[in-house]
Design a protein around this motif. Structure first.
Motif, PDB file in Angstrom:
ATOM      1  N   ASN A   1      -3.855   2.565 -24.965  1.00 39.23           N
ATOM      2  CA  ASN A   1      -4.861   1.956 -23.468  1.00 39.23           C
ATOM      3  C   ASN A   1      -4.239   2.359 -22.185  1.00 39.23           C
ATOM      4  N   LYS A   2      -5.642   1.714 -21.576  1.00 45.69           N
ATOM      5  CA  LYS A   2      -5.115   1.622 -20.190  1.00 45.69           C
ATOM      6  C   LYS A   2      -3.901   0.684 -19.773  1.00 45.69           C
ATOM      7  N   GLU A   3      -3.998  -0.547 -20.565  1.00 45.96           N
ATOM      8  CA  GLU A   3      -2.925  -1.714 -19.911  1.00 45.96           C
ATOM      9  C   GLU A   3      -1.655  -1.041 -20.104  1.00 45.96           C
ATOM     10  N   GLU A   4      -1.802  -0.351 -21.245  1.00 45.70           N
ATOM     11  CA  GLU A   4       0.182   0.898 -21.742  1.00 45.70           C
ATOM     12  C   GLU A   4       0.663   0.812 -20.580  1.00 45.70           C
ATOM     13  N   ILE A   5      -0.597   2.379 -19.497  1.00 42.24           N
ATOM     14  CA  ILE A   5      -0.678   3.207 -18.978  1.00 42.24           C
ATOM     15  C   ILE A   5      -0.065   2.397 -17.580  1.00 42.24           C
ATOM     16  N   VAL A   6      -1.098   0.905 -17.375  1.00 40.79           N
ATOM     17  CA  VAL A   6      -0.770   0.883 -15.777  1.00 40.79           C
ATOM     18  C   VAL A   6       0.713   0.321 -15.856  1.00 40.79           C
ATOM     19  N   ASN A   7       0.972  -0.745 -17.136  1.00 34.03           N
ATOM     20  CA  ASN A   7       2.340  -1.396 -16.746  1.00 34.03           C
ATOM     21  C   ASN A   7       3.718   0.081 -17.086  1.00 34.03           C
ATOM     22  N   PHE A   8       2.813   1.282 -17.860  1.00 40.16           N
ATOM     23  CA  PHE A   8       4.297   2.038 -17.255  1.00 40.16           C
ATOM     24  C   PHE A   8       4.287   2.681 -15.719  1.00 40.16           C
ATOM     25  N   LEU A   9       3.353   2.617 -15.310  1.00 35.17           N
ATOM     26  CA  LEU A   9       3.291   2.752 -14.035  1.00 35.17           C
ATOM     27  C   LEU A   9       3.945   2.312 -13.340  1.00 35.17           C
ATOM     28  N   LYS A  10       3.801   0.840 -13.188  1.00 30.08           N
ATOM     29  CA  LYS A  10       4.868  -0.377 -12.724  1.00 30.08           C
ATOM     30  C   LYS A  10       5.565   0.355 -12.616  1.00 30.08           C
ATOM     31  N   ASN A  11       6.638   0.004 -14.049  1.00 30.81           N
ATOM     32  CA  ASN A  11       7.733   1.093 -13.971  1.00 30.81           C
ATOM     33  C   ASN A  11       8.356   1.714 -13.731  1.00 30.81           C
ATOM     34  N   LEU A  12       7.275   2.190 -12.986  1.00 28.59           N
ATOM     35  CA  LEU A  12       8.088   3.406 -12.031  1.00 28.59           C
ATOM     36  C   LEU A  12       8.359   3.064 -10.612  1.00 28.59           C
ATOM     37  N   LEU A  13       7.452   1.738 -10.338  1.00 27.17           N
ATOM     38  CA  LEU A  13       7.529   1.218  -8.498  1.00 27.17           C
ATOM     39  C   LEU A  13       8.849   1.098  -8.394  1.00 27.17           C
TER      40      LEU A  13
ATOM     41  N   LYS B   1       0.983  -1.429   0.267  1.00 26.11           N
ATOM     42  CA  LYS B   1       0.530   0.356  -0.053  1.00 26.11           C
ATOM     43  C   LYS B   1       1.006   1.210   0.035  1.00 26.11           C
ATOM     44  N   ASN B   2       1.662   1.402   0.882  1.00 22.68           N
ATOM     45  CA  ASN B   2       2.868   2.259   0.987  1.00 22.68           C
ATOM     46  C   ASN B   2       3.775   2.645  -0.703  1.00 22.68           C
ATOM     47  N   LYS B   3       3.449   1.718  -1.258  1.00 21.27           N
ATOM     48  CA  LYS B   3       4.180   1.766  -2.258  1.00 21.27           C
ATOM     49  C   LYS B   3       3.164   2.270  -3.357  1.00 21.27           C
ATOM     50  N   ILE B   4       2.399   1.851  -2.941  1.00 17.01           N
ATOM     51  CA  ILE B   4       1.207   2.152  -4.029  1.00 17.01           C
ATOM     52  C   ILE B   4       0.801   3.799  -4.393  1.00 17.01           C
ATOM     53  N   LEU B   5       0.566   4.684  -2.273  1.00 19.28           N
ATOM     54  CA  LEU B   5       0.980   5.958  -2.565  1.00 19.28           C
ATOM     55  C   LEU B   5       1.703   6.799  -2.707  1.00 19.28           C
ATOM     56  N   GLU B   6       3.278   6.048  -2.837  1.00 18.58           N
ATOM     57  CA  GLU B   6       4.396   6.949  -2.978  1.00 18.58           C
ATOM     58  C   GLU B   6       3.492   6.903  -4.670  1.00 18.58           C
ATOM     59  N   LEU B   7       3.905   5.877  -5.394  1.00 20.23           N
ATOM     60  CA  LEU B   7       3.181   5.622  -7.069  1.00 20.23           C
ATOM     61  C   LEU B   7       2.215   7.637  -7.171  1.00 20.23           C
ATOM     62  N   ILE B   8       1.668   7.478  -6.252  1.00 16.10           N
ATOM     63  CA  ILE B   8       0.318   8.248  -6.423  1.00 16.10           C
ATOM     64  C   ILE B   8       1.176   9.550  -6.348  1.00 16.10           C
ATOM     65  N   VAL B   9       1.809   9.667  -5.574  1.00  9.46           N
ATOM     66  CA  VAL B   9       2.484  11.215  -5.546  1.00  9.46           C
ATOM     67  C   VAL B   9       3.334  11.242  -7.285  1.00  9.46           C
ATOM     68  N   LYS B  10       3.242  10.831  -7.067  1.00  7.21           N
ATOM     69  CA  LYS B  10       4.337  10.433  -8.111  1.00  7.21           C
ATOM     70  C   LYS B  10       4.032  11.220  -9.872  1.00  7.21           C
ATOM     71  N   THR B  11       2.706  10.608  -9.162  1.00  4.55           N
ATOM     72  CA  THR B  11       1.169  10.952 -10.607  1.00  4.55           C
ATOM     73  C   THR B  11       1.507  12.496 -10.830  1.00  4.55           C
ATOM     74  N   PHE B  12       1.772  13.202  -9.809  1.00  3.69           N
ATOM     75  CA  PHE B  12       1.058  14.021  -9.657  1.00  3.69           C
ATOM     76  C   PHE B  12       2.414  15.525 -10.972  1.00  3.69           C
ATOM     77  N   GLN B  13       3.365  14.413 -10.623  1.00  4.74           N
ATOM     78  CA  GLN B  13       4.794  14.984 -11.179  1.00  4.74           C
ATOM     79  C   GLN B  13       4.699  14.897 -12.348  1.00  4.74           C
ATOM     80  N   LEU B  14       3.419  13.879 -13.505  1.00  7.34           N
ATOM     81  CA  LEU B  14       3.617  13.582 -15.038  1.00  7.34           C
ATOM     82  C   LEU B  14       2.496  15.160 -15.176  1.00  7.34           C
ATOM     83  N   ARG B  15       2.610  14.949 -16.783  1.00 10.63           N
ATOM     84  CA  ARG B  15       1.655  15.423 -17.434  1.00 10.63           C
ATOM     85  C   ARG B  15       1.578  15.332 -19.193  1.00 10.63           C
ATOM     86  N   LYS B  16       0.164  15.647 -19.406  1.00  8.56           N
ATOM     87  CA  LYS B  16      -0.581  15.462 -20.896  1.00  8.56           C
ATOM     88  C   LYS B  16      -0.105  14.793 -21.223  1.00  8.56           C
ATOM     89  N   LYS B  17       1.313  15.759 -21.923  1.00  7.99           N
ATOM     90  CA  LYS B  17       2.230  14.440 -23.022  1.00  7.99           C
ATOM     91  C   LYS B  17       2.588  13.287 -22.593  1.00  7.99           C
TER      92      LYS B  17
END
Length: 259
Positions: free
Chosen positions: A247-259, A224-240
């Motif tokens: 699709n969603k699956e590609e974005i989820v895989n991208f996010l998992k690589n940020l963990l 849970k703490n790792k996903i909380l950290e990831l949520i905080v990281k997503t605020f730094q991502l920009r539209k581009k």
């Protein structure tokens, strides 16, 4: 166990946080029940970290070091012990630990202990950390926003409870002690504003090692703490940063690589 001359249990003020953590575990995933001719105090769940905390607090507060542990066919562990005096003491703090409605729809008279309000925000954070770890989660999703033709994140910290009083009292503590703006939904409390999510991570957080349950499609098994950290990281991502995904699956895989 600490007691008065009359034999009644007495908890030193210095141990109120430990008592609060134990009560928090029992409110979320525990119970105090009359069973087999005696009182039984039980904590149930899959998290080994929370079971460890349960046993540590019981031992520190009452000197109990013998527990019964049973694992069911779904891998859910129940840790329990029997003690009449401790059950009676706990019921003086809270009239019942049942949150589920009775068969007629009425809610049991559960409430948070009165001393919770007397604790400092730092002390209360230790209790809420355990309660959110047991019955809360970090929720991160992504969806396509048609009106603006872009991918957007859904982010929130949640705490689930079927009991209205518990939801309202925890929300009140989050407002008064931490300056947060919780939203009360039908069966959960939600923190979805950026400042509240950041503040939750900094001041409360989850117990290290506690993982997200099977109710999450994308994040089952992640801490849970790792996903909380990831949520905080997503605020730094920009539209581009998300425009290249189709699709969603590609974005989820991208996010998992940020963990």
């Amino acid at each position: 166990m600490p007691s008065t001359a009359s034999g009644q249990i007495r908890i030193p003020e210095s141990n109120l946080v430990d008592l609060g953590i134990l009560i928090g575990l029992l409110i979320t995933d525990g119970c105090v029940t009359w069973s087999g001719g005696s009182w039984r105090i039980t904590f149930t769940g899959k998290s080994k970290e929370l079971h460890k905390i349960f046993k540590e607090k019981v031992n520190k507060l009452f000197g109990i070091n013998k527990f019964t542990e049973i694992i069911d066919n779904l891998g859910v562990l129940s840790t329990s012990f029997r003690n009449k005096k401790i059950a009676e003491f706990l019921h003086k703090e809270i009239p019942t630990f049942r949150t589920k409605p009775f068969g007629n729809g009425e809610l049991p008279p559960i409430r948070l202990p009165m001393f919770f309000k007397e604790l400092s925000s730092k002390e209360l954070a230790e209790i809420l950390k355990v309660m959110f770890s047991a019955d809360g989660s970090a929720v991160l999703g992504v969806k396509w926003q048609k009106t603006k033709a872009r991918w957007v994140f859904t982010r929130r910290i949640s705490f689930a409870s079927v009991h209205q009083t518990i939801r309202e009292q925890i929300a009140e503590l989050l407002r008064e002690k931490f300056g947060m703006n919780p939203k009360i939904w039908k069966k959960e409390i939600v923190l979805d504003e950026k400042n509240d999510i950041f503040r939750f991570q900094k001041e409360i957080g989850f117990v290290d090692g506690v993982k997200i349950s099977r109710k999450s499609k994308n994040w089952i098994g992640f801490e849970k703490n790792k996903i909380l950290e990831l949520i905080v990281k997503t605020f730094q991502l920009r539209k581009k940063d998300l425009e290249k995904f189709s699709n969603k699956e590609e974005i989820v895989n991208f996010l998992k690589n940020l963990l």
